[in-house]
Motif scaffolding. Structure first.
Motif, PDB file in Angstrom:
ATOM      1  N   ALA A 182       1.017  -1.014   0.020  1.00 30.78           N
ATOM      2  CA  ALA A 182       0.119   0.028  -0.028  1.00 30.78           C
ATOM      3  C   ALA A 182       0.875   1.193  -0.061  1.00 30.78           C
ATOM      4  CB  ALA A 182      -1.082  -0.119   1.183  1.00 30.78           C
ATOM      5  N   PRO A 183       0.500   2.406  -0.790  1.00 30.41           N
ATOM      6  CA  PRO A 183       1.096   3.673  -0.687  1.00 30.41           C
ATOM      7  C   PRO A 183       1.168   4.192   0.753  1.00 30.41           C
ATOM      8  CG  PRO A 183      -0.629   3.960  -1.584  1.00 30.41           C
ATOM      9  CD  PRO A 183      -0.986   2.422  -1.350  1.00 30.41           C
ATOM     10  N   SER A 184       2.390   4.945   0.815  1.00 32.53           N
ATOM     11  CA  SER A 184       2.660   5.297   2.390  1.00 32.53           C
ATOM     12  C   SER A 184       1.476   6.520   2.566  1.00 32.53           C
ATOM     13  CB  SER A 184       3.888   6.021   2.323  1.00 32.53           C
ATOM     14  OG  SER A 184       4.240   7.140   1.512  1.00 32.53           O
ATOM     15  N   PRO A 185       1.084   6.554   3.731  1.00 31.15           N
ATOM     16  CA  PRO A 185      -0.182   7.645   4.007  1.00 31.15           C
ATOM     17  C   PRO A 185       0.531   8.905   4.171  1.00 31.15           C
ATOM     18  CG  PRO A 185       0.268   6.294   6.061  1.00 31.15           C
ATOM     19  CD  PRO A 185       1.184   5.641   4.732  1.00 31.15           C
ATOM     20  N   THR A 186      -0.240   9.793   4.149  1.00 29.63           N
ATOM     21  CA  THR A 186       0.004  11.099   4.584  1.00 29.63           C
ATOM     22  C   THR A 186      -0.818  11.695   5.642  1.00 29.63           C
ATOM     23  OG1 THR A 186       0.388  11.712   2.183  1.00 29.63           O
ATOM     24  CG2 THR A 186       0.055  13.564   3.675  1.00 29.63           C
ATOM     25  N   GLY A 187      -0.064  12.090   6.649  1.00 35.71           N
ATOM     26  CA  GLY A 187      -0.785  12.313   7.867  1.00 35.71           C
ATOM     27  C   GLY A 187      -0.901  13.796   8.421  1.00 35.71           C
ATOM     28  N   SER A 188      -1.850  13.802   9.219  1.00 37.27           N
ATOM     29  CA  SER A 188      -2.107  15.388   9.858  1.00 37.27           C
ATOM     30  C   SER A 188      -2.451  15.012  11.041  1.00 37.27           C
ATOM     31  CB  SER A 188      -3.170  16.221   9.158  1.00 37.27           C
ATOM     32  OG  SER A 188      -3.183  17.449   9.526  1.00 37.27           O
ATOM     33  N   LEU A 189      -1.948  15.870  12.286  1.00 37.37           N
ATOM     34  CA  LEU A 189      -2.247  15.651  13.318  1.00 37.37           C
ATOM     35  C   LEU A 189      -2.281  17.251  14.109  1.00 37.37           C
ATOM     36  CD1 LEU A 189      -2.791  13.541  15.457  1.00 37.37           C
ATOM     37  CD2 LEU A 189      -0.364  13.733  16.349  1.00 37.37           C
ATOM     38  N   GLY A 190      -3.425  17.806  14.019  1.00 38.49           N
ATOM     39  CA  GLY A 190      -3.572  19.206  14.453  1.00 38.49           C
ATOM     40  C   GLY A 190      -2.935  20.027  13.512  1.00 38.49           C
ATOM     41  N   ASN A 191      -1.761  20.874  13.901  1.00 45.09           N
ATOM     42  CA  ASN A 191      -1.119  21.668  13.145  1.00 45.09           C
ATOM     43  C   ASN A 191       0.272  21.184  12.463  1.00 45.09           C
ATOM     44  OD1 ASN A 191      -3.195  23.764  13.256  1.00 45.09           O
ATOM     45  ND2 ASN A 191      -2.075  24.914  14.904  1.00 45.09           N
ATOM     46  N   ALA A 192       0.490  20.059  12.992  1.00 45.76           N
ATOM     47  CA  ALA A 192       1.610  19.399  12.567  1.00 45.76           C
ATOM     48  C   ALA A 192       1.170  18.426  11.451  1.00 45.76           C
ATOM     49  CB  ALA A 192       2.208  18.499  13.741  1.00 45.76           C
ATOM     50  N   GLN A 193       2.209  18.248  10.670  1.00 42.43           N
ATOM     51  CA  GLN A 193       1.464  17.350   9.599  1.00 42.43           C
ATOM     52  C   GLN A 193       2.712  16.817   8.453  1.00 42.43           C
ATOM     53  OE1 GLN A 193      -1.274  18.915   6.968  1.00 42.43           O
ATOM     54  NE2 GLN A 193      -0.078  20.987   6.379  1.00 42.43           N
ATOM     55  N   THR A 224       4.692  22.103  13.071  1.00 42.44           N
ATOM     56  CA  THR A 224       5.790  21.496  12.482  1.00 42.44           C
ATOM     57  C   THR A 224       5.344  20.739  10.868  1.00 42.44           C
ATOM     58  OG1 THR A 224       7.272  21.632  14.166  1.00 42.44           O
ATOM     59  CG2 THR A 224       7.793  20.343  12.241  1.00 42.44           C
ATOM     60  N   THR A 225       5.751  21.297   9.811  1.00 40.58           N
ATOM     61  CA  THR A 225       5.272  20.444   8.674  1.00 40.58           C
ATOM     62  C   THR A 225       6.426  20.160   7.902  1.00 40.58           C
ATOM     63  OG1 THR A 225       3.505  21.849   8.471  1.00 40.58           O
ATOM     64  CG2 THR A 225       3.958  20.565   6.416  1.00 40.58           C
ATOM     65  N   ILE A 226       6.280  18.681   7.621  1.00 41.82           N
ATOM     66  CA  ILE A 226       7.324  18.078   6.689  1.00 41.82           C
ATOM     67  C   ILE A 226       6.728  17.861   5.280  1.00 41.82           C
ATOM     68  CG2 ILE A 226       9.111  16.150   6.327  1.00 41.82           C
ATOM     69  CD1 ILE A 226       9.038  15.785   9.769  1.00 41.82           C
ATOM     70  N   ALA A 227       7.073  18.232   4.326  1.00 39.99           N
ATOM     71  CA  ALA A 227       6.545  18.204   3.030  1.00 39.99           C
ATOM     72  C   ALA A 227       7.452  17.203   2.158  1.00 39.99           C
ATOM     73  CB  ALA A 227       6.208  19.558   2.437  1.00 39.99           C
ATOM     74  N   LYS A 228       6.820  16.362   1.450  1.00 36.26           N
ATOM     75  CA  LYS A 228       7.459  15.555   0.704  1.00 36.26           C
ATOM     76  C   LYS A 228       7.628  16.149  -0.742  1.00 36.26           C
ATOM     77  CE  LYS A 228       4.120  12.508   1.800  1.00 36.26           C
ATOM     78  NZ  LYS A 228       3.376  11.436   1.876  1.00 36.26           N
ATOM     79  N   VAL A 229       8.820  16.095  -1.466  1.00 32.28           N
ATOM     80  CA  VAL A 229       9.118  16.773  -2.413  1.00 32.28           C
ATOM     81  C   VAL A 229       9.610  15.775  -3.579  1.00 32.28           C
ATOM     82  CG1 VAL A 229      10.598  18.329  -3.980  1.00 32.28           C
ATOM     83  CG2 VAL A 229       9.513  19.076  -1.421  1.00 32.28           C
ATOM     84  N   ASN A 230       8.971  15.456  -4.691  1.00 33.59           N
ATOM     85  CA  ASN A 230       9.596  14.468  -5.560  1.00 33.59           C
ATOM     86  C   ASN A 230      10.872  14.791  -6.132  1.00 33.59           C
ATOM     87  OD1 ASN A 230       9.940  13.016  -7.973  1.00 33.59           O
ATOM     88  ND2 ASN A 230       7.729  12.158  -7.979  1.00 33.59           N
ATOM     89  N   TYR A 231      11.917  14.148  -5.803  1.00 34.72           N
ATOM     90  CA  TYR A 231      13.280  14.387  -6.273  1.00 34.72           C
ATOM     91  C   TYR A 231      13.224  14.383  -7.763  1.00 34.72           C
ATOM     92  CZ  TYR A 231      18.406  14.067  -6.876  1.00 34.72           C
ATOM     93  OH  TYR A 231      19.545  14.293  -7.163  1.00 34.72           O
ATOM     94  N   ASP A 232      12.854  13.235  -8.215  1.00 31.75           N
ATOM     95  CA  ASP A 232      12.642  13.176  -9.748  1.00 31.75           C
ATOM     96  C   ASP A 232      12.270  14.166 -10.585  1.00 31.75           C
ATOM     97  OD1 ASP A 232      14.413  10.822  -9.609  1.00 31.75           O
ATOM     98  OD2 ASP A 232      12.585   9.586  -8.959  1.00 31.75           O
ATOM     99  N   THR A 233      11.092  14.846 -10.215  1.00 26.77           N
ATOM    100  CA  THR A 233      10.402  15.560 -11.014  1.00 26.77           C
ATOM    101  C   THR A 233      10.569  17.075 -10.580  1.00 26.77           C
ATOM    102  OG1 THR A 233       8.314  15.281  -9.783  1.00 26.77           O
ATOM    103  CG2 THR A 233       8.625  14.030 -11.640  1.00 26.77           C
ATOM    104  N   SER A 234      10.921  17.521  -9.349  1.00 27.25           N
ATOM    105  CA  SER A 234      11.237  18.795  -8.805  1.00 27.25           C
ATOM    106  C   SER A 234      12.411  19.731  -9.233  1.00 27.25           C
ATOM    107  CB  SER A 234      10.481  18.779  -7.387  1.00 27.25           C
ATOM    108  OG  SER A 234       9.467  18.252  -7.029  1.00 27.25           O
TER     109      SER A 234
END
Length: 137
Positions: A27-38, A85-95
């Motif tokens: 299964a693809p990795s989920p994207t999570g959010s918890l309050g203002n942290a995500q 605190t937010t950690i944003a996933k950036v696609n290394y191959d396309t960005s």
């Protein structure tokens, strides 16, 4: 003859069970959010998160085993991400433009940015969420 009949009856059940177990691992990795942290996919709108909190860009590639390991660790420990605190996933191959902007030359790179999108800090190789959080200024 009865043994062969039982085998034919049991075989589909075993196959379905094995396939179900195998699919749960892919299964693809989920994207999570918890309050203002995500932990979420990158969009330019996320720069607003850095106004009142901290934003880290995670340049990751799907083919990169260390990126997948960190992604799994983050998803397993979402509750450990501090509020605002937010950690944003950036696609290394396309960005390509973002990589050039921040001087990213390899996958598994993290860049903390401010609300104007200016680089605060760049680092590579954090193996866990806990290590990422230690690096954030």
């Amino acid at each position: 003859m009865k043994k062969i009949a039982l085998l034919f009856l049991a075989l589909p059940v075993l196959l379905l069970t094995a396939c179900g177990a195998q699919n749960s691992n892919t299964a693809p990795s989920p994207t999570g959010s918890l309050g203002n942290a995500q932990y979420t996919d990158y969009t330019e709108n996320l720069l607003d998160k850095a106004r009142d909190g901290k934003l880290v860009l995670f340049f990751k590639a799907d083919w990169c085993p260390t990126c997948r390991a960190v992604d799994n660790d983050i998803n397993e420990n979402l509750t450990q991400i501090p509020a605002n605190t937010t950690i944003a996933k950036v696609n290394y191959d396309t960005s390509t433009a973002l990589k050039a902007k921040y001087g990213v030359v390899r996958q598994h790179t993290f860049v903390q940015v401010n609300e104007r999108g200016e680089k605060i800090k760049l680092w590579n190789g954090s193996p866990t969420l806990a290590d990422i959080l230690k690096q954030i200024q």
